[in-house]
Motif scaffolding. Structure first.
Motif, short mmCIF file in Angstrom:
data_model
loop_
_atom_site.label_atom_id
_atom_site.label_comp_id
_atom_site.label_asym_id
_atom_site.label_seq_id
_atom_site.Cartn_x
_atom_site.Cartn_y
_atom_site.Cartn_z
N VAL A 5 42.26 41.18 49.29
CA VAL A 5 42.06 40.49 50.57
C VAL A 5 42.74 39.12 50.54
O VAL A 5 42.96 38.54 49.48
CB VAL A 5 40.55 40.32 50.92
N ASP A 6 43.10 38.63 51.72
CA ASP A 6 43.71 37.30 51.78
C ASP A 6 42.94 36.37 52.70
O ASP A 6 43.42 35.29 53.02
CB ASP A 6 45.19 37.39 52.17
N SER A 7 41.76 36.81 53.12
CA SER A 7 40.97 35.93 53.98
C SER A 7 39.55 35.87 53.42
O SER A 7 38.97 36.89 53.03
CB SER A 7 40.99 36.48 55.41
N PHE A 8 39.00 34.64 53.39
CA PHE A 8 37.67 34.47 52.79
C PHE A 8 36.58 35.09 53.66
O PHE A 8 35.51 35.44 53.17
CB PHE A 8 37.42 32.98 52.52
N ASP A 9 36.85 35.27 54.95
CA ASP A 9 35.86 35.90 55.84
C ASP A 9 35.54 37.33 55.43
O ASP A 9 34.47 37.84 55.72
CB ASP A 9 36.40 35.95 57.28
N ALA B 127 28.05 33.76 49.91
CA ALA B 127 27.29 32.92 50.86
C ALA B 127 28.24 32.20 51.82
O ALA B 127 29.35 31.85 51.45
CB ALA B 127 26.46 31.91 50.09
N ARG B 128 27.73 31.98 53.04
CA ARG B 128 28.60 31.38 54.06
C ARG B 128 29.13 30.00 53.63
O ARG B 128 30.31 29.71 53.79
CB ARG B 128 27.84 31.25 55.38
N GLU B 129 28.27 29.16 52.98
CA GLU B 129 28.75 27.81 52.57
C GLU B 129 29.85 27.93 51.53
O GLU B 129 30.82 27.17 51.55
CB GLU B 129 27.63 26.95 51.97
N PHE B 130 29.68 28.88 50.64
CA PHE B 130 30.70 29.09 49.60
C PHE B 130 32.02 29.49 50.24
O PHE B 130 33.09 28.97 49.90
CB PHE B 130 30.19 30.16 48.62
N ARG B 131 31.95 30.38 51.20
CA ARG B 131 33.19 30.80 51.89
C ARG B 131 33.83 29.62 52.61
O ARG B 131 35.05 29.50 52.66
CB ARG B 131 32.88 31.93 52.87
N GLU C 132 38.25 25.74 52.99
CA GLU C 132 38.70 24.36 53.08
C GLU C 132 39.70 24.00 51.98
O GLU C 132 40.68 23.30 52.22
CB GLU C 132 37.47 23.45 52.94
N HIS C 133 39.46 24.50 50.77
CA HIS C 133 40.24 24.03 49.62
C HIS C 133 41.24 25.03 49.06
O HIS C 133 42.07 24.66 48.23
CB HIS C 133 39.30 23.60 48.49
N CYS C 134 41.09 26.30 49.42
CA CYS C 134 41.89 27.31 48.72
C CYS C 134 42.64 28.22 49.70
O CYS C 134 42.36 28.24 50.89
CB CYS C 134 40.99 28.20 47.86
#
Ligand code: SAH
Ligand code: SF4
Length: 385
Positions: free
Chosen positions: A43-47, A53-57, A62-64
């Motif tokens: 995958v190439d999208s964090f979604d 967890a949503r905060e981790f995503r 934001e950073h990666c």
């Protein structure tokens, strides 16, 4: 952190990923989960990482990032070989090639934009050198090709209406570092990529199915043996120092005796009990019966197999491929001496994807192509004349 500074997760091994996740208070198993999403599911999208967890995503978004270099050209050969040209910036491009066979699918990947070794029979060497690839750029070739091959399987399944397991030839079962560049002159970045190839949470390939091909960087062969002993192929190409000095200029630094000793040291760690010697067949240069005899003497010093590679010509080389009958006879001489010998089939000819034709554009910073190859070719011609 701006998007240009974002960390490309493709380049992080498990230690680096665990550190990153740890900075946000995440447990080590989160790093493994992340690795599986990136490399196994591609995958190439964090979604899409639904079990995080949503905060981790959000932190990750934001950073990666997860991205391969842009693919500027994609080609398919009539024999099923596929080739991708990756744009690695500033007018440099590198290539990866997928070669499907009955019992395996081999991906050949690049380690450098260009090469400093400057072998006169190699189009990469001819182009000179620009820069080392990063771990992310090396692993991106595998990540991208795996996604492309999986997408193919999925679309053909829709067509067939069946959900049978993919045939062996339709997955990447083997990786060879035989594309552009000398992997052992980009040691640290290549090592990072090899570790990801072997990691069970990333590509899970066995050490026997990952091959590094080297022109003979002796000290780095020793390091590879200690750090990550994958299968090793050594580009021999000549049975004596005088000829090898010209065909593989690195031989002037690490002559045959040192190279053979390094091969024996490597065998103490290697996943296979032999080294593969690659030997390019150049008409009238290294393909005589006398060369075969010299080679047999050399082969007695190291447990090895031979892979004869018919030379793939490119315009500037001034060299010719040995005739097929000569290649067969040469192979027979080696086999008669008890040496296991194969002749490499030429694949992907119609898309210039065969060995040594990989010539993604390289902006030469060393201007090597204005110096070495011509000299070397002249020297070979003199020897022949
Ligand atoms: N630099 C490493 C790996 C990349 S080259 C090395 O030299 O081993 C991978 C293989 O392709 C080497 O065996 C190389 O000798 C071979 N090769 C290079 N140019 C070729 C050509 N024009 N035709 C056939 N094989 C070639
Ligand atoms: Fe470099 Fe290998 Fe080509 Fe020689 S054969 S120039 S070492 S890539």
């Amino acid at each position: 952190m701006s998007s240009t500074e974002s960390i490309n997760l493709l380049g992080l091994d498990i230690a680096a990923l665990t550190d990153l996740v740890g900075q946000w208070g995440g447990k080590p198993f989160r790093a493994k989960q992340l690795q599986r999403w990136v490399h196994q599911h591609g995958v190439d999208s964090f979604d899409q990482m639904t079990d995080l967890a949503r905060e981790f995503r959000q932190q990750l978004t934001e950073h990666c990032s997860i991205h391969a270099p842009d693919v500027s050209i994609e080609q398919r050969s009539t024999d099923g070989t596929r080739k991708w040209l990756f744009d690695v910036g500033k007018n440099n491009a590198v290539e990866a090639v997928f070669i499907p066979e009955d019992d395996r699918g081999t991906l050949c990947i690049s380690s450098q934009a260009g090469c400093t070794v400057a072998c006169p029979f190699c189009s990469t060497g001819y182009q000179g050198f620009n820069r080392n690839l990063t771990t992310a750029e090396i692993i991106a070739q595998l990540w991208y090709a795996k996604r492309a091959i999986q997408a193919d399987i999925q679309s053909s399944r829709i067509g067939e209406g069946a959900l049978a397991a993919p045939e062996p030839a339709r997955v990447i079962s083997n990786v060879v570092m035989m594309g552009m560049g000398e992997p052992l002159l980009n040691y640290d970045q290549v090592l990072g990529a090899l570790r990801l190839m072997l990691d069970d949470n990333a590509y899970g390939l066995s050490r026997r199915r990952v091959t590094v091909s080297t022109s003979g960087v002796v000290p780095m062969m020793d390091r590879l043996g200690r750090d990550c002993p994958v299968a090793l192929a050594v580009s021999l190409h000549a049975p004596n120092d005088a000829l090898r000095d010209r065909l593989v200029p690195l031989n002037r630094k690490y002559p045959l005796a040192e190279l053979l000793a390094a091969c024996n040291r490597y065998l103490e760690f290697a996943p296979r009990d032999f080294i593969t010697f690659e030997y390019i067949m150049l008409d009238g240069v290294n393909d005589s019966d006398e060369h075969a005899r010299e080679l047999i003497t050399i082969a007695k010093q190291v447990r090895c197999k031979f892979n004869l590679i018919p030379f793939n010509p490119f315009p500037q080389s001034g060299l010719k491929r040995s005739p097929a009958t000569r290649v067969r006879l040469f192979a027979q001489r080696l086999m008669d001496a008890g040496l296991v010998t194969t002749v490499r089939k030429t694949r992907g000819d119609d898309i210039a994807a065969a060995c040594g034709q990989l010539a993604g554009d390289v902006k030469d910073r060393t201007r090597i192509n204005e110096r070495l190859p011509d000299r070397a070719i002249i020297a070979i011609k003199q020897e022949r004349g």
